[in-house]
Design an enzyme around this catalytic site. Structure first.
Site, PDB file in Angstrom:
ATOM      1  N   GLU A  76     -10.558   4.009   3.836  1.00  0.00           N
ATOM      2  CA  GLU A  76     -10.287   3.742   2.234  1.00  0.00           C
ATOM      3  C   GLU A  76     -11.147   2.534   1.916  1.00  0.00           C
ATOM      4  OE1 GLU A  76      -6.413   1.964   1.447  1.00  0.00           O
ATOM      5  OE2 GLU A  76      -6.341   2.721  -0.562  1.00  0.00           O
ATOM      6  N   LYS A 117      -5.877   8.962  -5.002  1.00  0.00           N
ATOM      7  CA  LYS A 117      -4.770   8.460  -4.164  1.00  0.00           C
ATOM      8  C   LYS A 117      -3.342   8.437  -5.256  1.00  0.00           C
ATOM      9  CE  LYS A 117      -3.066   4.346  -1.766  1.00  0.00           C
ATOM     10  NZ  LYS A 117      -3.348   2.923  -1.297  1.00  0.00           N
ATOM     11  N   CYS A 146      -3.822   6.307   2.747  1.00  0.00           N
ATOM     12  CA  CYS A 146      -3.153   4.975   3.250  1.00  0.00           C
ATOM     13  C   CYS A 146      -1.784   4.838   2.737  1.00  0.00           C
ATOM     14  CB  CYS A 146      -3.988   3.682   2.191  1.00  0.00           C
ATOM     15  SG  CYS A 146      -3.496   2.106   2.997  1.00  0.00           S
TER      16      CYS A 146
HETATM   17  O1  LIG Z   1      -7.013  -2.508  -3.084  1.00  0.00           O
HETATM   18  C1  LIG Z   1      -7.905  -1.919  -2.634  1.00  0.00           C
HETATM   19  O2  LIG Z   1      -9.188  -2.148  -3.064  1.00  0.00           O
HETATM   20  C2  LIG Z   1      -7.740  -0.643  -1.777  1.00  0.00           C
HETATM   21  N1  LIG Z   1      -6.405  -0.303  -1.524  1.00  0.00           N
HETATM   22  C3  LIG Z   1      -5.672  -0.686  -0.658  1.00  0.00           C
HETATM   23  O3  LIG Z   1      -6.239  -1.648   0.282  1.00  0.00           O
HETATM   24  C4  LIG Z   1      -4.357  -0.296  -0.542  1.00  0.00           C
HETATM   25  C5  LIG Z   1      -3.784  -0.861  -1.595  1.00  0.00           C
HETATM   26  S1  LIG Z   1      -3.797  -2.617  -1.794  1.00  0.00           S
HETATM   27  N2  LIG Z   1      -3.740  -0.674   0.531  1.00  0.00           N
HETATM   28  C6  LIG Z   1      -2.638   0.152   1.002  1.00  0.00           C
HETATM   29  O4  LIG Z   1      -2.357   1.275   0.488  1.00  0.00           O
HETATM   30  C7  LIG Z   1      -1.929  -0.470   2.405  1.00  0.00           C
HETATM   31  C8  LIG Z   1      -0.572   0.259   2.441  1.00  0.00           C
HETATM   32  C9  LIG Z   1       0.033  -0.258   3.491  1.00  0.00           C
HETATM   33  O5  LIG Z   1      -0.355  -1.449   4.278  1.00  0.00           O
HETATM   34  C10 LIG Z   1       1.515   0.090   3.919  1.00  0.00           C
HETATM   35  O6  LIG Z   1       1.854   1.108   3.243  1.00  0.00           O
HETATM   36  O7  LIG Z   1       2.066  -0.777   4.592  1.00  0.00           O
END
Ligand SMILES: O=C(O)CNC(=O)[C@H](CS)NC(=O)CCC(=O)C(=O)O
Length: 276
Positions: free
Chosen positions: A40, A114, A155
């Site tokens: 990701e 996503k 993710c």
């Molecule tokens: O923000 C960005 O630049 C890229 N996106 C991410 O890193 C995303 C949203 S913050 N991370 C997740 O979805 C982690 C999920 C997770 O850790 C869980 O389900 O426990």
């Protein structure tokens, strides 16, 4: 088909991340891979909206995307960019967290935005509001390739089982689950979630992950969990990338998909029922 999962530590500098991915793809091809997967937000992991605004692009003129299309064509490989953060034309200025599947000619053959946004307070100090920066997608995608039908997820989607069942019922044999999982939730849930999705669907699950502490020139730096994972359709962990930057390989055998589904055909045993 030999698959390579790239585990990396993306910074908030797309040019640096591109150079890293290009080198790793060359290494993966030397290792025999015909299908390479990246995590990701391969192009930019950043917690600063203004920084993202200054370094990200629209899909049509994203230099990471065009360079990696060329790389795929040059090596004649299939390439899943787990996601790129790209600008959209939405009035609120939110980005898309978009996965791209690129074929060996360098053409984009599938895209997936996503769907589920990580708006979560992991601890009082560690909070995420993904939907502040990204607009959620609205469409599930199964991409047909000559070697497998690929169900696309990203993710946090891994926590929504019905998405995966729908992908499997629509024909997916392999689920792609690129991630930038938080360290805290990863340690608690990552392996179990991915194994559950594989068992419920009788699909391979391929999860290329971000790992380590991500350098940030602006905003907070983040720490991700790593452990790029390959889970068999029977739920076995076939490979675990640990926490270092590196490449994890697996040879796909789709007969394993058929075998797992013959042994436990739960995918075709859904029932209608009353109640809540
Ligand atoms: O923000 C960005 O630049 C890229 N996106 C991410 O890193 C995303 C949203 S913050 N991370 C997740 O979805 C982690 C999920 C997770 O850790 C869980 O389900 O426990």
């Amino acid at each position: 088909m030999r698959v390579a999962l790239l585990q990396m530590t993306s910074s908030d500098q797309p040019a640096d991340n591109l150079a890293m991915v290009q080198q790793m793809i060359a290494d993966a091809v030397a290792g025999g891979a015909g299908f390479v997967l990246t995590p990701e937000v391969t192009n930019c992991l950043s917690g600063s909206r203004s920084h993202q605004q200054s370094v990200l692009h629209h899909e049509a003129d994203d230099p990471t995307l065009s360079a990696l299309r060329d790389t795929a064509a040059q090596h004649e490989i299939w390439l899943s960019l787990g996601s790129l953060a790209v600008k959209t034309t939405d009035a609120d200025g939110r980005f898309a967290n978009r996965q791209f599947l690129i074929d060996p000619k360098g053409e984009i053959v599938a895209r997936y935005d996503k769907i589920h946004m990580f708006d979560v307070d992991v601890t009082p100090e560690e909070t995420y509001r993904e939907s502040d920066g990204y607009r959620p997608g609205h469409e599930a995608v199964v991409a047909e390739t000559p070697f497998a039908a690929l169900g696309m997820t990203i993710c946090y989607d891994v926590r929504f089982p019905y998405l995966h069942r729908r992908l499997a019922k629509a024909g997916a044999q392999v689920l792609l689950a690129p991630a930038a999982f938080s360290h805290v939730t990863g340690a608690a849930h990552w392996h179990a979630l991915l194994q559950a999705r594989a068992i419920e669907t009788g699909c391979y699950v391929l999860a290329a992950a971000q790992t380590g502490t991500h350098p940030a020139t602006r905003g907070p730096s983040r720490r991700t969990y790593g452990h790029s994972l390959v889970v068999s359709p029977w739920g076995e962990i076939l490979a675990d990338g640990g926490t270092d930057i590196g490449i994890t390989y697996i040879d796909l055998d789709l007969e394993k998909v058929a075998q797992a589904r013959r042994q436990v055909p739960s995918l075709s045993h859904d029932r209608e029922f009353d109640g809540p």
